[in-house]
Design an enzyme around this catalytic site. Sequence first.
Site, PDB file in Angstrom:
ATOM      1  N   LEU A  57     -44.959  27.383  51.400  1.00 35.84           N
ATOM      2  CA  LEU A  57     -46.065  27.004  52.535  1.00 35.84           C
ATOM      3  C   LEU A  57     -47.768  26.151  52.019  1.00 35.84           C
ATOM      4  CD1 LEU A  57     -45.222  29.819  54.338  1.00 35.84           C
ATOM      5  CD2 LEU A  57     -43.777  27.011  54.253  1.00 35.84           C
ATOM      6  N   ASP A  58     -47.595  25.563  52.718  1.00 36.30           N
ATOM      7  CA  ASP A  58     -49.610  24.885  52.326  1.00 36.30           C
ATOM      8  C   ASP A  58     -49.684  26.755  52.622  1.00 36.30           C
ATOM      9  OD1 ASP A  58     -48.604  22.530  52.398  1.00 36.30           O
ATOM     10  OD2 ASP A  58     -49.444  21.879  54.573  1.00 36.30           O
ATOM     11  N   ARG A  59     -51.282  26.375  51.952  1.00 31.68           N
ATOM     12  CA  ARG A  59     -51.834  28.068  51.707  1.00 31.68           C
ATOM     13  C   ARG A  59     -52.851  28.731  52.830  1.00 31.68           C
ATOM     14  NH1 ARG A  59     -55.956  29.110  45.754  1.00 31.68           N
ATOM     15  NH2 ARG A  59     -56.271  30.783  46.693  1.00 31.68           N
TER      16      ARG A  59
ATOM     17  N   VAL B   2     -51.167  28.171  56.001  1.00 30.75           N
ATOM     18  CA  VAL B   2     -50.073  28.481  56.414  1.00 30.75           C
ATOM     19  C   VAL B   2     -49.708  30.067  56.411  1.00 30.75           C
ATOM     20  CG1 VAL B   2     -48.085  27.747  57.316  1.00 30.75           C
ATOM     21  CG2 VAL B   2     -49.846  26.573  57.230  1.00 30.75           C
TER      22      VAL B   2
ATOM     23  N   HIS C  76     -47.354  17.974  54.470  1.00 30.68           N
ATOM     24  CA  HIS C  76     -48.216  17.921  55.511  1.00 30.68           C
ATOM     25  C   HIS C  76     -47.873  17.449  56.550  1.00 30.68           C
ATOM     26  CE1 HIS C  76     -52.099  18.387  52.454  1.00 30.68           C
ATOM     27  NE2 HIS C  76     -50.654  19.365  52.946  1.00 30.68           N
TER      28      HIS C  76
END
Length: 223
Positions: A57-59, A61, A157
């Site tokens: 997961l993106d940081r 999120v 993204h």
Amino acid sequence: MEILYEDNHIIIVNKAVGEIVQGDKTGDRPLSEDVKAYIKEKYAKPGNVFLGVAHRLDRPVAGVVVFARTSKALSRLNEMFRTGDVHKTYWAIVEGCPPQPEDTLTHWLVRNERQNKSYAHGREVPGSKQAVLAYRVIGRGERYTLLEVNLMTGRHHQIRCQLAAIGCPIRGDLKYGARRSNPDGGISLLARRVEFVHPVSRQCIVAEAPLPAERLWRELARS
């Protein structure tokens, strides 16, 4: 650290905003190391603990992250994520309101590595990859809308870029056009739920992350 599910082959954790799943160039301690330390202490394991990262997961999120505790589970999970056999549901608070209460979005995304950003196009262009997601409105407020999002593809993204492309950037996501940042520095995107057939036992596994503590999530979920 909040454990959502655990057995001999997999462990599912609720990631907090700002955590990185796996080590990167920042040198910050990743969530994977915290999970390893937890396993080592709980089961009194000598030596190194195996932990496989099946997805990220993106940081900024929060939400559900699945790790593998065995190499057998990791190889099977990797294939399941690749083929879309792990069903991921996200909740997102967006600015404004999308044009339809529910819809399927198709774009062609081009990733800019230097900017760490993706750009959405309405048709295929050189270097692009097709991105498809479905969303539905599940809550509305004066300035924000709560969406449930299901991914059909897994692009860089993707949710952030595609929702911004229809004029609904995710709250707090300055990179994709949000008006202001969130107090915690994250974005209002939650990996809410995963569902898949266990790679070893073949049981149906469902794990759901709780809503973030911020009041807006609950207000929109009730609306």
